[in-house]
Design a protein around this motif. Structure first.
Motif, PDB file in Angstrom:
ATOM      1  N   LEU A  13      60.786 117.179  93.816  1.00 35.26           N
ATOM      2  CA  LEU A  13      61.671 116.086  94.215  1.00 35.26           C
ATOM      3  C   LEU A  13      60.887 114.776  94.238  1.00 35.26           C
ATOM      4  O   LEU A  13      59.882 114.667  94.947  1.00 35.26           O
ATOM      5  CB  LEU A  13      62.279 116.363  95.597  1.00 35.26           C
ATOM      6  CG  LEU A  13      62.882 117.757  95.815  1.00 35.26           C
ATOM      7  CD1 LEU A  13      63.547 117.830  97.187  1.00 35.26           C
ATOM      8  CD2 LEU A  13      63.879 118.104  94.716  1.00 35.26           C
ATOM      9  N   THR A  14      61.356 113.776  93.485  1.00 36.71           N
ATOM     10  CA  THR A  14      60.602 112.539  93.335  1.00 36.71           C
ATOM     11  C   THR A  14      61.237 111.376  94.097  1.00 36.71           C
ATOM     12  O   THR A  14      62.435 111.364  94.368  1.00 36.71           O
ATOM     13  CB  THR A  14      60.501 112.128  91.862  1.00 36.71           C
ATOM     14  OG1 THR A  14      61.805 111.774  91.384  1.00 36.71           O
ATOM     15  CG2 THR A  14      59.930 113.246  91.014  1.00 36.71           C
ATOM     16  N   PHE A  43      63.176 116.727  89.452  1.00 38.19           N
ATOM     17  CA  PHE A  43      64.341 115.947  89.852  1.00 38.19           C
ATOM     18  C   PHE A  43      63.966 114.466  89.913  1.00 38.19           C
ATOM     19  O   PHE A  43      63.179 114.044  90.771  1.00 38.19           O
ATOM     20  CB  PHE A  43      64.845 116.395  91.227  1.00 38.19           C
ATOM     21  CG  PHE A  43      65.408 117.786  91.259  1.00 38.19           C
ATOM     22  CD1 PHE A  43      66.772 118.003  91.208  1.00 38.19           C
ATOM     23  CD2 PHE A  43      64.560 118.891  91.347  1.00 38.19           C
ATOM     24  CE1 PHE A  43      67.291 119.295  91.244  1.00 38.19           C
ATOM     25  CE2 PHE A  43      65.068 120.188  91.383  1.00 38.19           C
ATOM     26  CZ  PHE A  43      66.444 120.386  91.330  1.00 38.19           C
ATOM     27  N   CYS A  44      64.539 113.674  89.000  1.00 36.75           N
ATOM     28  CA  CYS A  44      64.250 112.246  88.971  1.00 36.75           C
ATOM     29  C   CYS A  44      65.410 111.536  88.284  1.00 36.75           C
ATOM     30  O   CYS A  44      66.296 112.182  87.722  1.00 36.75           O
ATOM     31  CB  CYS A  44      62.931 111.984  88.234  1.00 36.75           C
ATOM     32  SG  CYS A  44      62.202 110.363  88.600  1.00 36.75           S
ATOM     33  N   LEU A  98      69.901 114.823  96.307  1.00 32.21           N
ATOM     34  CA  LEU A  98      68.893 115.842  96.006  1.00 32.21           C
ATOM     35  C   LEU A  98      69.381 117.234  96.415  1.00 32.21           C
ATOM     36  O   LEU A  98      69.105 118.216  95.724  1.00 32.21           O
ATOM     37  CB  LEU A  98      67.572 115.496  96.700  1.00 32.21           C
ATOM     38  CG  LEU A  98      66.826 114.318  96.054  1.00 32.21           C
ATOM     39  CD1 LEU A  98      65.709 113.819  96.954  1.00 32.21           C
ATOM     40  CD2 LEU A  98      66.252 114.708  94.692  1.00 32.21           C
ATOM     41  N   VAL A 102      69.693 120.330  93.820  1.00 30.48           N
ATOM     42  CA  VAL A 102      69.064 121.627  94.039  1.00 30.48           C
ATOM     43  C   VAL A 102      70.111 122.736  94.000  1.00 30.48           C
ATOM     44  O   VAL A 102      69.890 123.809  93.425  1.00 30.48           O
ATOM     45  CB  VAL A 102      68.292 121.635  95.382  1.00 30.48           C
ATOM     46  CG1 VAL A 102      67.892 123.054  95.776  1.00 30.48           C
ATOM     47  CG2 VAL A 102      67.054 120.744  95.283  1.00 30.48           C
ATOM     48  N   ILE A 116      59.533 124.044  97.384  1.00 28.72           N
ATOM     49  CA  ILE A 116      59.903 122.644  97.181  1.00 28.72           C
ATOM     50  C   ILE A 116      58.648 121.789  97.298  1.00 28.72           C
ATOM     51  O   ILE A 116      57.989 121.761  98.341  1.00 28.72           O
ATOM     52  CB  ILE A 116      60.974 122.182  98.179  1.00 28.72           C
ATOM     53  CG1 ILE A 116      62.322 122.822  97.835  1.00 28.72           C
ATOM     54  CG2 ILE A 116      61.098 120.657  98.176  1.00 28.72           C
ATOM     55  CD1 ILE A 116      63.462 122.396  98.725  1.00 28.72           C
ATOM     56  N   ALA A 118      57.660 117.980  97.097  1.00 25.18           N
ATOM     57  CA  ALA A 118      58.396 116.718  97.177  1.00 25.18           C
ATOM     58  C   ALA A 118      57.470 115.556  97.470  1.00 25.18           C
ATOM     59  O   ALA A 118      56.443 115.708  98.163  1.00 25.18           O
ATOM     60  CB  ALA A 118      59.460 116.804  98.271  1.00 25.18           C
ATOM     61  N   SER A 125      63.609 116.510 102.867  1.00 25.16           N
ATOM     62  CA  SER A 125      63.566 117.722 102.044  1.00 25.16           C
ATOM     63  C   SER A 125      62.998 118.909 102.812  1.00 25.16           C
ATOM     64  O   SER A 125      63.139 120.053 102.368  1.00 25.16           O
ATOM     65  CB  SER A 125      62.748 117.483 100.768  1.00 25.16           C
ATOM     66  OG  SER A 125      61.436 117.045 101.057  1.00 25.16           O
TER      67      SER A 125
END
Length: 453
Positions: A13-14, A43-44, A98, A102, A116, A118, A125
């Protein structure tokens, strides 16, 4: 119902701003290459995903899959110039977006998510990881110094208060472990200065509270740089993995893009003679400071390589480009790691963003610092007072006289030799840290064992 693969699957996660996605992507590439059976879903935002994946060979990212998330900007939205407007729009929807991402990946993937990883900014998160029963591993893209300040925010606020501190900038803050003699004025905004209700500052505060829940915390540094700070952090977290500097593991120089010919130009200069100037992707030098720095370079006859966007060239002094054609080179982009590693580079003039600081340390190059925002003033304090590998520009902003003085200190005076010697010593520690038995290598292996379990 299809049978799920038992192989690991890491959700990455970004925080899709500035250098954060690229730093996390570079780190994930290392993990993916070392653990080819692990799937990584990145994820971006679509813009960053297109850029990051297009610049990388498919072989090195075959087990990294992009997943686009929304940036929070509504269609037809008109920006009005508020501070951090784009960031605050994203934060308003980040947790839900997010989570949705997911859930969507979980529903459509052949593997369940097993970890995860992140950006540490995305403190929420941790709840998501807890709900699906997987480890939460936040990645702090900066150093132990700025993380420590965030962790001690409550103590700082209780001790100093959050109002009436503007006149106390030069007072010393001596109650935080590892920060003896630290100036109150070097605290990042959002601790006791600024609008503490801004979403970005609220995010940082919540992060400082929630990080203790991490199963492991990754820091973009190496243990030998800040041993006391790392020791203190280890007393507060389950596991702390300092894993850096990545720049020492960069691809060979021959494979690096150098479309403006920076490296051949450096070959024409004496060792440790060139000032390399670069202020990152978000910091912009004001017009008057561009003029002052340019005048200082010309007046001191300092060879320079300046990474500057084309739209800023109009602020240079009249005739500067023609007069300094033989002295310097201005480019729209430079291969910074390779430029800093070149023997001709003698000083890095920078905003003191942590990524740039680490690259300079890994190359053994002293710094002249002009901080703008975030942790940059804090990093500058460390550079001057703890690492002793550079100077802050006098008065906090460039004047012709101040820039000339800083250049003389670092490139010509005895003090500069001490900076260079100390920078070289840290470079050797950094090389050792990423060596076969080094601390960063061992931490990387421990993290690999954790995410592949």
């Amino acid at each position: 119902m299809a049978t799920l693969s038992p192989e690991p699957h890491v959700a990455v996660l970004t925080f899709p701003f500035a250098s954060h996605p690229a730093l996390l992507f570079g780190f994930v590439k290392r993990l993916a290459e070392a653990a080819p059976r692990v799937k990584f879903t990145f994820f971006c935002t679509a813009e960053f995903n297109r850029s990051l994946f297009s610049k990388t060979s498919t072989t090195s990212t075959s087990n990294i899959v992009p997943h686009d998330i929304h940036d929070g900007v509504a269609e037809n939205y008109v920006f009005v110039g508020k501070p951090m407007e784009d960031i605050n729009l994203f934060l308003a929807i980040a947790a839900d977006e997010l989570r949705r991402g997911v859930e969507e990946v979980t529903l459509n993937s052949d593997r369940k998510i097993t970890c995860i990883l992140a950006d540490a900014f995305l403190w929420f998160s941790c709840d998501l990881a807890q709900e699906i029963g997987v480890p939460w591993v936040p990645f702090w893209t900066a150093g132990a110094c700025s993380l420590s300040i965030q962790i001690y925010t409550d103590l700082i606020r209780q001790t100093l208060g959050v109002e009436g501190n503007e006149g106390r900038m030069n007072e010393k803050l001596n109650f935080i472990p590892g920060f003896l003699g630290f100036r109150i004025g070097d605290l990042p905004a959002g601790i006791i200065f600024g609008n503490l209700e801004w979403p970005f500052f609220v995010m940082l505060y919540k992060m400082g509270e929630e990080l203790v829940r991490a199963d492991a915390l990754v820091i973009s540094s190496f243990e030998e740089l800040d041993p006391d700070l790392i020791k203190n952090l280890k007393s507060k977290f389950k596991q702390v993995f300092s894993i850096c500097p990545i720049s020492l593991e960069s691809p060979p120089q021959s494979s690096v893009s150098d479309e403006y010919g920076c490296l051949p130009w450096l070959e024409k200069h004496h060792p440790k003679s060139v000032a390399y100037i670069g202020f990152g992707t978000r910091a912009k030098l004001p017009e008057n400071e561009i003029v002052a720095l340019a005048e200082a370079l010309e007046a001191s006859a300092t060879p320079f390589l300046w990474s500057m966007k084309d739209d800023l060239k109009k602020y240079l002094p009249s005739g500067f480009l023609e007069r300094t054609r033989e002295l310097g080179k201005i480019v729209a982009w430079a291969p910074q790691v390779q430029v800093l590693s070149h023997p001709a580079t003698g000083v890095f003039i920078t905003h003191s963003g942590w990524g740039s600081v680490m690259e300079s340390i890994a190359a053994g190059v002293p710094l002249i610092c002009r901080p703008f925002l975030g942790d940059q003033s804090l990093n500058t304090w460390m550079i001057e007072n703890v690492y002793k590998i550079g100077v802050r520009i006098g008065g906090g902003m460039f004047t012709k006289e101040g820039a000339m003085d800083a250049l003389q200190q670092v490139l010509l005076q005895e003090k500069g030799k001490m900076f260079s010697k100390q920078a070289t010593a840290y470079k050797e520690l950094a090389i050792e840290a990423v060596g076969p038995h080094g601390s960063s290598t061992q931490n990387f292996q421990r993290l690999l064992e954790m995410i592949t379990a």
